[in-house]
Scaffold this active site. Structure first.
Site, mmCIF file in Angstrom:
data_model
loop_
_atom_site.group_PDB
_atom_site.id
_atom_site.type_symbol
_atom_site.label_atom_id
_atom_site.label_comp_id
_atom_site.label_asym_id
_atom_site.label_seq_id
_atom_site.Cartn_x
_atom_site.Cartn_y
_atom_site.Cartn_z
ATOM 1 N N GLY A 164 1.002 -1.463 -0.321
ATOM 2 C CA GLY A 164 0.188 0.008 -0.191
ATOM 3 C C GLY A 164 1.153 1.753 0.224
ATOM 4 O O GLY A 164 0.177 2.209 0.090
ATOM 5 N N ARG A 297 -4.332 -12.849 -0.787
ATOM 6 C CA ARG A 297 -5.288 -12.494 -0.563
ATOM 7 C C ARG A 297 -5.990 -12.244 -1.255
ATOM 8 O O ARG A 297 -5.731 -11.531 -3.000
ATOM 9 C CB ARG A 297 -6.104 -11.328 0.537
ATOM 10 C CG ARG A 297 -4.797 -10.196 0.202
ATOM 11 C CD ARG A 297 -3.975 -8.437 0.741
ATOM 12 N NE ARG A 297 -3.823 -8.178 0.878
ATOM 13 C CZ ARG A 297 -4.102 -7.097 0.292
ATOM 14 N NH1 ARG A 297 -4.989 -7.082 -0.938
ATOM 15 N NH2 ARG A 297 -2.971 -6.430 -0.451
#
Length: 649
Positions: A164, A297
């Site tokens: 991120g 994920r």
């Protein structure tokens, strides 16, 4: 298939998982913190369990409480969503030890890909191309600086854990390396509990292209094509799309084969994403992409893949976790059209994308858009609050059309029809990006937003017609419940003619006055400013345009921009509280580092302190020359608007 699952997350991803579960007849359990008692994901679930206080360490990161909630409610499996515990191998092992099923990959696969340095060494052994860099264990400044010189500037310092954009710094000058390294390590430690970094060669014309992979527990692994996530600010994705613009079959085949090879190298099961950095200086070539990392994920941008393939990735996750084989073989997976997703955040694009908070007093999404399919994945509804504790994403707008051109036009139209009031949001920035000539022409690279940030984030000042709309919205009698003052609606009565009323609005430091007269037909005649020669603007009765009135404010919507005016209380109109002698906290946060002292003389632009908010560091600089009379204490937790620095008069 499962009968009941617990979703160990919040916001839009929790709602998204619950929607698929309900379609499949699976009961859902939500978990929530003190700050989320009335959140949308809590209202969506069949059951909800309170797990602690608002800070994530006391709630959503407390794996033991989450597992206990699953056991107490009779859930058979836990879906982690993304973020929080989704890539924590220790949590996976605890889930399995409790006799529950983790809806995701094995702890072994997560560990293999969890640290970027180890993952890259593994990929090198598997024959997957890896970007040049240093991925070793040494963390000494002298050693890392030497490696950076060896690799050649510019270089990218990256946290080995997480993602991120957190713990990441681009360094072009060797002299700036020590400070950039220290900042990256501090940020990595705060965000992931691991200050270990790696150093890589920075690709000058980079594109970020990732491949969606899926595996099961029967040895099968497939790809679901690629996504382009090159539109980034501060290394965080803003607009994602599928397929990647300009992708040719030779490069797609090489990239997807490498992605599947990476998944098979760790016997991967479930949804995952292989992220590649691509040198686009000569177009997309089969020999110009390198492995960056694997996200073990579901991704925030998974809807664009769902739109082009028609596959529900959450359903696949549930089926694979329940022991089923992948529903389709590779040759059965096809892609049609083009899909684009935009992330709507509570953030101030004009202030370098500072996260924002606030109550969403008004929230409206378009029901449809011409020429495309529209999907809205939201984690909030009107009346909900954006708190400082969690990621400030409000929703995602996703469109699917026959071509990229049509999809981008539909996305821009949908963004311009969206209305948010009560918190600063990035809608205008997103709409301008969707219409940017380079973006539309697919002249993509990860620095596009940075190069054009000023143009993309600059909002045009309000015109007289915007002020007139705001004045009309505050002058006409409001709807019940919005205003307690029975005299807030103006009257046109007068003995010798209509009476002109003065209205005052504020926008930032500017005070705007207007003269309002009610006409016999119920319309309002509004003259903005003090110049009597200004031609009045006529606003029909009950038609102030696209406006939202909320406590003490009114927001006028112009395309995707929300122009918010403060409606001062005439009994409490005081002088400007920010007289220029102080700096206030732009958001709640932690004073991470103080770089100046009381009585110190500072220059305009000089860094004074570092404020950590939402796991990111923000440097607060001096707005002018001056002498510091007061400065916040290092380690202090401050609220939005709290005084950080006060200067001597």
């Amino acid at each position: 298939m499962f009968e009941k699952i617990l979703v160990a997350n919040r916001g839009e991803i929790a709602v998204r998982v619950m929607q698929t579960a309900k379609r499949l007849g699976i009961a859902t359990v939500a978990v929530y913190s003190d700050a989320d008692r009335a959140a949308l994901h809590v209202r969506t679930a069949d059951e909800a369990v309170h797990i602690g206080a608002a800070p994530v360490g006391e709630s959503y990161l407390d794996g033991d409480r989450i597992i206990r909630a699953a056991l107490d409610t009779g859930a058979q499996a836990i879906h982690p969503g993304y973020g929080f515990l989704s890539e924590n191998p220790d949590f996976v092992e605890k889930v399995e030890a409790a006799g529950l099923i983790f809806i995701g990959p094995s702890s072994k696969a997560i560990r293999a890909m969890g640290l970027k340095d180890a993952a890259k060494r593994l990929m090198e052994r598997a024959g997957v191309p890896v970007v040049p860099g240093y991925h070793g264990d040494t963390q000494a400044l002298v050693a890392l600086a030497a490696k950076a010189n060896e690799i050649g500037y510019p270089v990218l310092i990256k946290a080995r854990a997480g993602g991120g954009g957190k713990g990441m710094r681009l360094v072009s000058d060797p002299n700036a390396f020590p400070e950039a390294l220290a900042a990256a390590q501090r940020e990595a430690k705060a965000a992931f509990g691991d200050e270990h970094v790696l150093v890589e060669k920075y690709i000058q014309t980079p594109r970020h292209i990732e491949v969606q992979v899926f595996g099961d527990n029967h040895g099968n692994a497939v790809h679901l094509f690629e996504r382009d996530c090159s539109a980034q600010r501060r290394h965080q994705k803003v607009i994602e799309e599928a397929p990647a613009p300009g992708m040719n079959e030779a490069t797609r085949q090489a990239m997807t084969e490498a992605a599947v090879k990476a998944a098979k190298a760790i016997s991967y099961s479930g949804a995952g994403t292989i992220e590649f950095i691509v040198d686009a200086s000569e177009g997309l070539r089969p020999d110009r992409f390198w492995f960056m990392e694997m996200n073990t994920r579901l991704q925030v941008e998974h809807p664009v893949t769902e739109m082009i393939t028609g596959i529900d990735l959450v359903e696949w996750q549930l089926r694979v976790a329940a022991g089923e084989q992948l529903p389709l073989a590779q040759e059965e997976i096809t892609a049609t059209g083009h899909a684009v997703e935009a992330r709507i955040y509570a953030e101030d694009a004009t202030r370098d994308f500072l996260p924002a908070t606030g109550t969403l007093h008004h929230l409206k999404f378009p029901a449809r858009v011409d020429g495309a399919a529209l999907r809205v994945d939201a984690g909030v509804t009107a009346g909900d609050t954006i708190s400082p504790y969690y990621d400030p994403m409000i929703a995602k707008l996703i469109v699917h059309a026959g071509s990229r051109t049509a999809a981008l036009e539909a996305l821009a139209t949908a963004l311009e029809a969206t209305e948010v009031a009560g918190s600063t949001v990035n809608l205008g920035f997103l709409a301008r990006l969707a219409r940017d000539e380079d973006f539309v022409a697919a002249n993509l690279e990860t620095g596009l937003i940075g190069r054009k940030q000023a143009a993309l984030t600059t909002m045009a000042p309000p015109l007289a017609r915007h002020v007139a709309s705001a004045v009309a919205a505050t002058s006409q009698r409001p709807e019940a419940g919005h205003e307690a003052d029975p005299f807030s609606g103006i009257s046109g009565y007068g003995h010798f003619g209509a009476i002109a009323h003065r209205r005052v609005l504020q926008r930032g430091d500017e005070t705007i006055s207007a003269s309002v007269t009610a006409r016999p037909d119920g319309a309002l005649s509004i003259s903005v400013g003090d110049d009597e020669r200004t031609r009045p603007i006529i606003v029909p009765r009950g038609d102030a345009g696209r406006v939202a009135r909320w406590p003490g404010h009114v927001t006028v919507f112009e395309r995707a921009d929300g122009l918010t005016f403060q409606v001062p209380d005439p009994l409490q109109m005081a002088g400007d509280a920010a007289a220029g002698d102080r700096l206030s906290a732009p958001m709640p946060g932690l004073v991470k580092l103080v770089r100046a002292a009381i009585n110190e003389t500072v220059k305009k632009g000089q860094p004074l302190l570092v404020l950590e908010a939402m796991k990111m560091e923000h440097t607060i600089t001096a707005p002018h020359d001056g002498v510091i009379a007061e400065i916040a204490t290092e380690g202090a937790q401050v609220n939005d608007g709290a005084t950080l620095v006060r200067f001597e008069e």
